[in-house]
Structure formats: C-alpha cells, structure tokens
Write a protein that holds these residues in place. Structure first.
Motif, mmCIF file in Angstrom:
data_model
loop_
_atom_site.group_PDB
_atom_site.id
_atom_site.type_symbol
_atom_site.label_atom_id
_atom_site.label_comp_id
_atom_site.label_asym_id
_atom_site.label_seq_id
_atom_site.Cartn_x
_atom_site.Cartn_y
_atom_site.Cartn_z
ATOM 1 N N ASP A 213 0.275 -1.435 -0.103
ATOM 2 C CA ASP A 213 0.339 -0.145 0.326
ATOM 3 C C ASP A 213 0.991 0.985 0.111
ATOM 4 O O ASP A 213 0.750 2.685 -0.912
ATOM 5 N N LEU A 214 1.830 1.762 1.369
ATOM 6 C CA LEU A 214 2.995 2.389 0.958
ATOM 7 C C LEU A 214 3.675 2.657 -0.756
ATOM 8 O O LEU A 214 3.476 3.534 -0.920
ATOM 9 N N ALA A 215 3.848 1.613 -0.598
ATOM 10 C CA ALA A 215 4.577 1.594 -2.435
ATOM 11 C C ALA A 215 4.011 2.608 -3.523
ATOM 12 O O ALA A 215 4.057 3.274 -4.400
ATOM 13 N N VAL A 216 2.117 2.053 -3.640
ATOM 14 C CA VAL A 216 1.220 2.577 -4.326
ATOM 15 C C VAL A 216 1.630 3.714 -4.227
ATOM 16 O O VAL A 216 0.951 4.276 -4.875
ATOM 17 N N ARG A 217 0.969 4.473 -3.132
ATOM 18 C CA ARG A 217 1.014 5.759 -2.683
ATOM 19 C C ARG A 217 2.332 6.301 -3.005
ATOM 20 O O ARG A 217 1.755 7.852 -3.515
ATOM 21 N N LEU A 218 3.358 5.971 -2.758
ATOM 22 C CA LEU A 218 4.666 6.794 -2.924
ATOM 23 C C LEU A 218 5.248 6.664 -4.995
ATOM 24 O O LEU A 218 6.069 6.722 -5.446
ATOM 25 N N GLY A 219 4.031 5.876 -5.227
ATOM 26 C CA GLY A 219 4.416 6.041 -6.562
ATOM 27 C C GLY A 219 5.343 4.998 -7.237
ATOM 28 O O GLY A 219 5.212 5.115 -8.724
ATOM 29 N N ILE A 220 5.401 4.176 -6.649
ATOM 30 C CA ILE A 220 6.255 2.798 -7.239
ATOM 31 C C ILE A 220 5.683 2.127 -7.952
ATOM 32 O O ILE A 220 4.654 1.921 -7.357
ATOM 33 N N GLU A 221 6.484 1.943 -9.145
ATOM 34 C CA GLU A 221 5.897 0.926 -9.872
ATOM 35 C C GLU A 221 5.857 -0.694 -8.842
ATOM 36 O O GLU A 221 7.066 -1.467 -8.565
ATOM 37 N N LEU A 222 4.557 -1.765 -8.561
ATOM 38 C CA LEU A 222 4.928 -2.714 -7.634
ATOM 39 C C LEU A 222 4.549 -3.667 -8.752
ATOM 40 O O LEU A 222 3.249 -3.932 -9.345
ATOM 41 N N VAL A 223 4.940 -5.163 -8.915
ATOM 42 C CA VAL A 223 3.958 -6.052 -9.863
ATOM 43 C C VAL A 223 4.479 -7.977 -8.296
ATOM 44 O O VAL A 223 5.643 -7.296 -7.758
ATOM 45 N N GLU A 224 2.593 -8.043 -8.618
ATOM 46 C CA GLU A 224 3.349 -9.217 -7.419
ATOM 47 C C GLU A 224 3.223 -10.317 -8.149
ATOM 48 O O GLU A 224 2.658 -10.617 -9.866
ATOM 49 N N LEU A 267 11.353 3.579 2.185
ATOM 50 C CA LEU A 267 10.101 3.223 2.272
ATOM 51 C C LEU A 267 10.435 2.182 3.622
ATOM 52 O O LEU A 267 8.791 2.887 4.398
ATOM 53 N N GLN A 268 11.065 2.457 4.306
ATOM 54 C CA GLN A 268 11.234 2.494 6.024
ATOM 55 C C GLN A 268 10.625 3.950 6.524
ATOM 56 O O GLN A 268 10.539 3.420 7.090
ATOM 57 N N ALA A 269 11.536 4.419 6.149
ATOM 58 C CA ALA A 269 10.720 5.859 6.691
ATOM 59 C C ALA A 269 9.061 6.242 6.659
ATOM 60 O O ALA A 269 8.627 6.629 7.849
ATOM 61 N N ALA A 270 9.379 5.696 5.516
ATOM 62 C CA ALA A 270 7.629 5.882 5.324
ATOM 63 C C ALA A 270 6.272 4.764 6.154
ATOM 64 O O ALA A 270 5.244 4.949 6.789
ATOM 65 N N TYR A 271 7.264 3.240 6.423
ATOM 66 C CA TYR A 271 6.726 2.454 7.404
ATOM 67 C C TYR A 271 6.744 2.998 8.373
ATOM 68 O O TYR A 271 5.306 3.042 9.739
ATOM 69 N N GLU A 272 8.357 3.283 9.550
ATOM 70 C CA GLU A 272 7.558 4.712 10.634
ATOM 71 C C GLU A 272 6.786 5.062 11.018
ATOM 72 O O GLU A 272 5.733 4.668 11.759
ATOM 73 N N LEU A 273 6.633 6.159 9.517
ATOM 74 C CA LEU A 273 5.857 7.087 9.789
ATOM 75 C C LEU A 273 4.061 6.173 9.847
ATOM 76 O O LEU A 273 3.144 7.204 10.697
ATOM 77 N N LEU A 274 3.541 5.177 9.448
ATOM 78 C CA LEU A 274 2.818 4.733 9.553
ATOM 79 C C LEU A 274 2.516 4.108 11.128
ATOM 80 O O LEU A 274 1.433 3.735 11.220
ATOM 81 N N LEU A 275 3.342 3.398 11.193
ATOM 82 C CA LEU A 275 3.497 2.373 13.040
ATOM 83 C C LEU A 275 3.173 4.109 13.386
ATOM 84 O O LEU A 275 2.493 3.928 14.411
ATOM 85 N N GLU A 276 3.612 5.331 13.598
ATOM 86 C CA GLU A 276 3.081 6.190 13.741
ATOM 87 C C GLU A 276 1.684 7.442 14.557
ATOM 88 O O GLU A 276 1.364 7.326 14.947
ATOM 89 N N VAL A 277 0.740 6.739 13.224
ATOM 90 C CA VAL A 277 0.076 6.889 12.485
ATOM 91 C C VAL A 277 -1.023 5.804 13.682
ATOM 92 O O VAL A 277 -2.246 6.409 14.149
ATOM 93 N N GLU A 278 -0.824 4.983 13.091
ATOM 94 C CA GLU A 278 -1.512 3.541 14.206
ATOM 95 C C GLU A 278 -1.360 3.903 15.693
ATOM 96 O O GLU A 278 -2.488 3.574 15.847
#
Length: 285
Positions: A213-224, A267-278
């Motif tokens: 979800d973070l990658a999509v929000r940051l505009g990173i192309e993501l493929v499964e 992505l690590q920084a964005a994930y840390e921010l997400l934890l803080e929001v949670e």
C-alpha cells in the motif's frame, strides 16, 4: 513471565494446557505475532482479521472479540511490566483445543487461546540469506495460513545457520521464490518493486500488505510475480518484511553481495510514519 490463558492471567509455571490439546498433538492451531511499542499494538485489527479468517477456514471458533483481545494484550503488557518498553513481541496462539485420539476434529471444539509477551530487540541493519532446501507447498491451503506447523521453516532456518547466514529464502514446489523462513520478500529491479505472488505459497503478511500500500501511495511501480531464483542475482536490492522487524535489507544472498537500494530507506521511513499514525489512532480510540 505472566501469560494470558483462556481468560486468565497466570504465572507461566502455573499455566496448564490439556495434554489432549490438538495444537500440541497435531499442530491444529494458528498464531499471530504482533509488535507493541510502549503499550501500543501495531495493526491489531489486521492481525485479528487474519487470525479469524484462518480460524474460519479450519473451523476453529475464536472465543473472544477484537476488543477483548486488545484488552487482554494490554492487561498482559501491564502484568509483565512491559507497557512502557519500546519494543515487545506479543504472540496470540489459538488451537482447536482438546479432542479425542485421531485426526477427526471434535464436533463442538473448546478452543485454547494463549497470549504471551516478551521484550523484542531492535531490528538489525541488514541480514544475510541463503536459498534453502525445504520447499513451500503452494497447493496446500495451509501455506496461506499462519498455522503452527512450522517444521519446513525451522529446517530452512537451521540450514541457514549451519551455512553462516541469518535467514533462509524458500522456494515453492514449482521452483518459484516464495518467502523467507519468517518474512516476506521484496526485490528491486531498477526502480520497480517485485514481490512473490500469493500463488507461490506465501503467507499474506500484514507488513507485506502495508508495504504494498505504501509503495502504491509513493508512486512506486509494484508487481506481484512468479519469480525464478535466477532473478535474485540480478536484483538491485532485496529486503524482507515481518511484523517485528518491519523492513530489513539483505546484504548478501549465498556469496552474492547486495548494495542497499536508495528507495528501501524511503519505504522504511514511510513505514515508521505509518506505525506512528497507527499509535496515534489507537490513543484516540
């Protein structure tokens, strides 16, 4: 250590699980590992949803609600003096409970629910890995459940230890990359982020979903994708994810050294921010 067992806080020496418990005898059980930071539990709802979904597939009743599970975890942290600790690993284990001898489950199971809490060390700056011999069975529904039988993962991790590595990357029975022994895997191919598809016998990780979800929000192309192991050597960066360590890059696979990818730190920084929001939302609740 104090544990929470079937609605009671007990000293671990006084806690008793029935000798007929199918979780112990047959691995007929599920578990979730959660991170608590100073008493705030990360992604509790997502973990409980996954636990409930797995329990529904197996036909194991979940004896308490999400709200009561949250209260139980908070009580357990307080009872162990861990409410103010920066990092605590909580584990929720749900088994079908006691049953008669044999494989057939009891018609009216009385589940066992156990919660434990211990301090968790900070995540490492990086990890090394090997490609392990044990394979994930992508055709088994259990591969997509956080189920207690973890012997393939145990053997894979032991192989990694014996070969001087921290982690084990596991392939599925068709030879595609699946996961690590306790984590999901992400590869950078240039600026594109690639992760194994669910068809490869992966566990749909809570942190994996957050990173996607973070990658999509940051505009990173993501493929499964279905990833053959040869792509590991061509990757411009690889990192692992799980609930306790978040995102941790690999510095080596087998003998192949890996440089850190610049976007992993973002992505690590964005994930840390997400934890803080949670945590803030948990406080408001």
């Amino acid at each position: 250590m104090i544990v929470w067992l079937n609605g009671e806080l007990l000293d671990e020496g006084d806690a008793r699980i029935d000798v007929r418990d199918r979780g112990f005898l047959l691995g007929d059980a599920l578990f979730e590992t959660l991170l608590a930071r100073r008493g705030r539990i990360a992604f509790l709802d997502a973990h409980v949803v996954r636990l409930a979904a797995g329990a529904n597939i197996l036909g194991i009743p979940v004896p308490v609600s999400t709200g009561l599970l949250a209260i139980a975890c908070e009580m357990l942290l307080e009872a162990n003096g861990l409410s103010d600790e920066p990092r605590v690993a909580l584990r929720i284990t749900l088994s079908r409970g006691p049953g008669p001898r044999g494989l057939v489950p009891p018609e009216n199971p009385i589940p066992t629910l156990l919660i434990t809490a211990v301090e968790s060390p900070p995540p490492p700056a990086s990890l090394t890995a090997i490609v392990a011999t044990p394979r994930r069975n992508a055709l088994s529904p259990v591969s997509r459940l956080k189920a207690v039988p973890y012997l393939d993962n145990v053997l894979a991790r032991e192989e990694a230890r014996a070969r001087g590595a921290d982690e084990a990357l596991m392939l599925d029975t068709s030879g595609y990359l699946s996961c690590a022994s306790v984590a999901n895997v992400f590869l950078w191919e240039g600026e594109k982020l690639v992760t194994p598809a669910e068809e490869c016998g992966i566990l749909p990780g809570v942190t994996r979903a957050a990173v996607i979800d973070l990658a999509v929000r940051l505009g990173i192309e993501l493929v499964e994708d279905m990833i053959m192991p040869q792509r590991l050597a061509r990757a411009s960066g690889i990192f692992l994810t799980n609930s306790l360590m978040g995102l941790v890059p690999l510095s080596r696979i087998e003998t192949n050294e890996l440089a850190p990818h610049r976007m992993t730190g973002r992505l690590q920084a964005a994930y840390e921010l997400l934890l803080e929001v949670e945590e803030e939302e948990a406080d408001e609740f």
